[in-house]
Write a protein that holds these residues in place. Structure first.
Motif, PDB file in Angstrom:
ATOM      1  N   HIS A  69       0.831  -1.188   0.000  1.00 55.65           N
ATOM      2  CA  HIS A  69       0.000   0.000   0.000  1.00 55.65           C
ATOM      3  C   HIS A  69       0.876   1.253   0.000  1.00 55.65           C
ATOM      4  O   HIS A  69       0.659   2.201  -0.760  1.00 55.65           O
ATOM      5  N   HIS A  70       1.878   1.220   0.867  1.00 56.67           N
ATOM      6  CA  HIS A  70       2.775   2.351   1.067  1.00 56.67           C
ATOM      7  C   HIS A  70       3.641   2.605  -0.171  1.00 56.67           C
ATOM      8  O   HIS A  70       3.929   3.755  -0.512  1.00 56.67           O
ATOM      9  N   SER A  71       4.057   1.519  -0.840  1.00 60.41           N
ATOM     10  CA  SER A  71       5.023   1.655  -1.935  1.00 60.41           C
ATOM     11  C   SER A  71       4.465   2.474  -3.095  1.00 60.41           C
ATOM     12  O   SER A  71       5.213   3.086  -3.839  1.00 60.41           O
ATOM     13  N   ASP A  72       3.143   2.476  -3.248  1.00 57.21           N
ATOM     14  CA  ASP A  72       2.557   3.207  -4.376  1.00 57.21           C
ATOM     15  C   ASP A  72       2.851   4.697  -4.318  1.00 57.21           C
ATOM     16  O   ASP A  72       2.921   5.362  -5.347  1.00 57.21           O
ATOM     17  N   HIS A  73       3.007   5.214  -3.087  1.00 60.84           N
ATOM     18  CA  HIS A  73       3.309   6.644  -2.967  1.00 60.84           C
ATOM     19  C   HIS A  73       4.776   6.922  -3.284  1.00 60.84           C
ATOM     20  O   HIS A  73       5.147   8.053  -3.546  1.00 60.84           O
ATOM     21  N   ALA A  95      14.397   1.383  -7.680  1.00 69.61           N
ATOM     22  CA  ALA A  95      15.651   0.862  -7.117  1.00 69.61           C
ATOM     23  C   ALA A  95      15.937   1.505  -5.761  1.00 69.61           C
ATOM     24  O   ALA A  95      16.351   0.831  -4.818  1.00 69.61           O
ATOM     25  N   ARG A  96      15.693   2.823  -5.658  1.00 67.86           N
ATOM     26  CA  ARG A  96      15.926   3.508  -4.374  1.00 67.86           C
ATOM     27  C   ARG A  96      14.992   2.960  -3.310  1.00 67.86           C
ATOM     28  O   ARG A  96      15.383   2.772  -2.162  1.00 67.86           O
ATOM     29  N   TYR A  97      13.749   2.703  -3.697  1.00 65.91           N
ATOM     30  CA  TYR A  97      12.785   2.166  -2.726  1.00 65.91           C
ATOM     31  C   TYR A  97      13.169   0.753  -2.296  1.00 65.91           C
ATOM     32  O   TYR A  97      13.125   0.414  -1.116  1.00 65.91           O
ATOM     33  N   LEU A  98      13.563  -0.080  -3.268  1.00 65.83           N
ATOM     34  CA  LEU A  98      13.918  -1.467  -2.943  1.00 65.83           C
ATOM     35  C   LEU A  98      15.141  -1.543  -2.038  1.00 65.83           C
ATOM     36  O   LEU A  98      15.324  -2.521  -1.311  1.00 65.83           O
ATOM     37  N   ALA A  99      15.988  -0.519  -2.100  1.00 71.96           N
ATOM     38  CA  ALA A  99      17.196  -0.509  -1.266  1.00 71.96           C
ATOM     39  C   ALA A  99      16.896  -0.107   0.182  1.00 71.96           C
ATOM     40  O   ALA A  99      17.743  -0.274   1.049  1.00 71.96           O
ATOM     41  N   THR A 100      15.692   0.415   0.446  1.00 67.96           N
ATOM     42  CA  THR A 100      15.337   0.764   1.828  1.00 67.96           C
ATOM     43  C   THR A 100      14.918  -0.504   2.577  1.00 67.96           C
ATOM     44  O   THR A 100      14.551  -1.501   1.953  1.00 67.96           O
ATOM     45  N   LEU A 107       9.849  -7.118  -0.749  1.00 64.78           N
ATOM     46  CA  LEU A 107      10.238  -8.168  -1.689  1.00 64.78           C
ATOM     47  C   LEU A 107      10.243  -9.535  -1.018  1.00 64.78           C
ATOM     48  O   LEU A 107       9.706 -10.508  -1.543  1.00 64.78           O
ATOM     49  N   HIS A 108      10.848  -9.599   0.160  1.00 61.29           N
ATOM     50  CA  HIS A 108      10.928 -10.896   0.839  1.00 61.29           C
ATOM     51  C   HIS A 108       9.556 -11.411   1.232  1.00 61.29           C
ATOM     52  O   HIS A 108       9.239 -12.584   1.058  1.00 61.29           O
ATOM     53  N   LEU A 109       8.717 -10.527   1.748  1.00 62.00           N
ATOM     54  CA  LEU A 109       7.379 -10.954   2.152  1.00 62.00           C
ATOM     55  C   LEU A 109       6.516 -11.240   0.936  1.00 62.00           C
ATOM     56  O   LEU A 109       5.527 -11.960   1.030  1.00 62.00           O
ATOM     57  N   GLY A 110       6.890 -10.666  -0.205  1.00 63.68           N
ATOM     58  CA  GLY A 110       6.064 -10.816  -1.400  1.00 63.68           C
ATOM     59  C   GLY A 110       6.395 -12.030  -2.242  1.00 63.68           C
ATOM     60  O   GLY A 110       5.761 -12.269  -3.257  1.00 63.68           O
ATOM     61  N   THR A 111       7.385 -12.820  -1.832  1.00 61.43           N
ATOM     62  CA  THR A 111       7.714 -13.990  -2.635  1.00 61.43           C
ATOM     63  C   THR A 111       6.580 -15.015  -2.577  1.00 61.43           C
ATOM     64  O   THR A 111       5.919 -15.161  -1.550  1.00 61.43           O
ATOM     65  N   VAL A 112       6.392 -15.675  -3.691  1.00 64.42           N
ATOM     66  CA  VAL A 112       5.309 -16.645  -3.866  1.00 64.42           C
ATOM     67  C   VAL A 112       5.782 -17.990  -3.327  1.00 64.42           C
ATOM     68  O   VAL A 112       6.752 -18.551  -3.811  1.00 64.42           O
ATOM     69  N   ARG A 113       5.131 -18.509  -2.293  1.00 60.34           N
ATOM     70  CA  ARG A 113       5.617 -19.754  -1.712  1.00 60.34           C
ATOM     71  C   ARG A 113       4.582 -20.862  -1.635  1.00 60.34           C
ATOM     72  O   ARG A 113       4.833 -21.920  -1.088  1.00 60.34           O
TER      73      ARG A 113
END
Lengths: 206, 206
Positions: A69-73, A95-100, A107-113
């Motif tokens: 939700h937050h990432s969209d901003h 890239a700047r966002y992913l580095a935070t 990314l880690h929580l979003g992996t499909v498992r």
């Protein structure tokens, strides 16, 4: 209870959802991942812990939803009339966002498992984000900057895939030059120029 | 104990390691992930459970090591004299492997999470694999097929990143046409041809 004054159930549910997601993002930012428990979030949002579990099932799902939700901003939707500039601006912000810490956690929580019933939510989250970026590529095709048979989905994947793979697998840094170099590679190709230096064709002459 | 007959400690350790890794791969293939416990592996390899834990610390580390070891046999190192054919052959094999349960598990277990002291092993695993593929790109540069300023690392990332991201994040299938299309995109670029259809330049005329 005055029926006219009472908000519809859906609206109350949505208001509760927004309050919980905002509290989650605040806690993540101020206290970090470990301190962002369901109990702490419920307390901060002023809701019952059971309401949070009913809606999100697990702490991981809650944090993923809050970060998504937050990432969209955090991401712009540039439209400068130049596809290279648009893609570079969008994916540099990505890239700047992913580095935070928040981006890495997303990314880690979003992996499909294949572990839970919110899997479909994760997949559609990524699909929606990819589609937004594809619109930038489509505008480049419409303007004649890109070949008419360019695959927008594949083009976006070729630039974003390396960013995601660095965060998730190799741990390599997302240095500031990475996105411009990836965009150049995907737009210009690695193939040796035949007739003249292909770079001279570039609008900016660089 | 006859000192001359006794294998050096390191060699015995390596032999134990190979036996445990082989037993792990066998169990994964025949019984699946859930049945591949440390106890079952130790029994199959004829070693003590404690020896397995001493070396690998966790079940996840053991399975990652076994799959990583196993994956090397699944990937060819093509050298046809044509960079497009080489990259397509290597990465098609990679995509096929990643689509198997073993390949998918390897990716998930191989994500960098800052959780344990074998992190460095995971990172260097991916780095080593990327470097092998970079050699194919370097040969293409040396043969004049690719521009002299081509970045081999970036080129490999642009093709592999989307494969990894599909398995880990979007769950999109790795269809057979995906790798050839990615290789074409990264070699030829998405930019509209200026003077003539750039595709006519391609050696195979396709």
């Amino acid at each position: 209870m005055d029926e006219k004054e009472a908000p519809p159930l859906r609206r109350r549910g949505e208001r509760m959802r927004q309050a919980v997601l905002a509290a989650t993002v605040d806690l993540l930012a101020s206290q970090g991942m470990a301190a962002t428990t369901v109990a702490a979030v419920a307390r901060a949002a002023g809701v019952h812990e059971t309401s949070v579990y009913r809606r999100w099932k697990t702490r991981e799902n809650l944090i993923f939803d809050a970060l998504a939700h937050h990432s969209d901003h955090a991401l712009p939707t540039p439209d400068t009339g130049d596809v290279r500039a648009d893609l570079t601006a969008l994916f540099t912000a990505l890239a700047r966002y992913l580095a935070t810490p928040a981006g890495t956690a997303l990314l880690h929580l979003g992996t499909v498992r294949g572990e839970d019933d919110l899997e479909e939510g994760r997949r559609s989250y990524w699909s929606t984000r990819l589609e937004r970026a594809e619109a930038l590529v489509r505008r480049g095709i419409d303007r004649g900057e890109l070949a008419t048979d360019t695959d927008p989905h594949l083009t976006v994947e070729a630039v974003t895939g390396p960013l995601l793979a660095r965060v998730l697998l190799t741990g390599e840094p997302l240095e500031e030059t990475l996105v411009p170099r990836l965009v150049d590679l995907v737009l210009d190709g690695a193939r040796a120029p035949r007739r003249q230096d292909r770079r001279q064709d570039r609008p900016d002459g660089s």
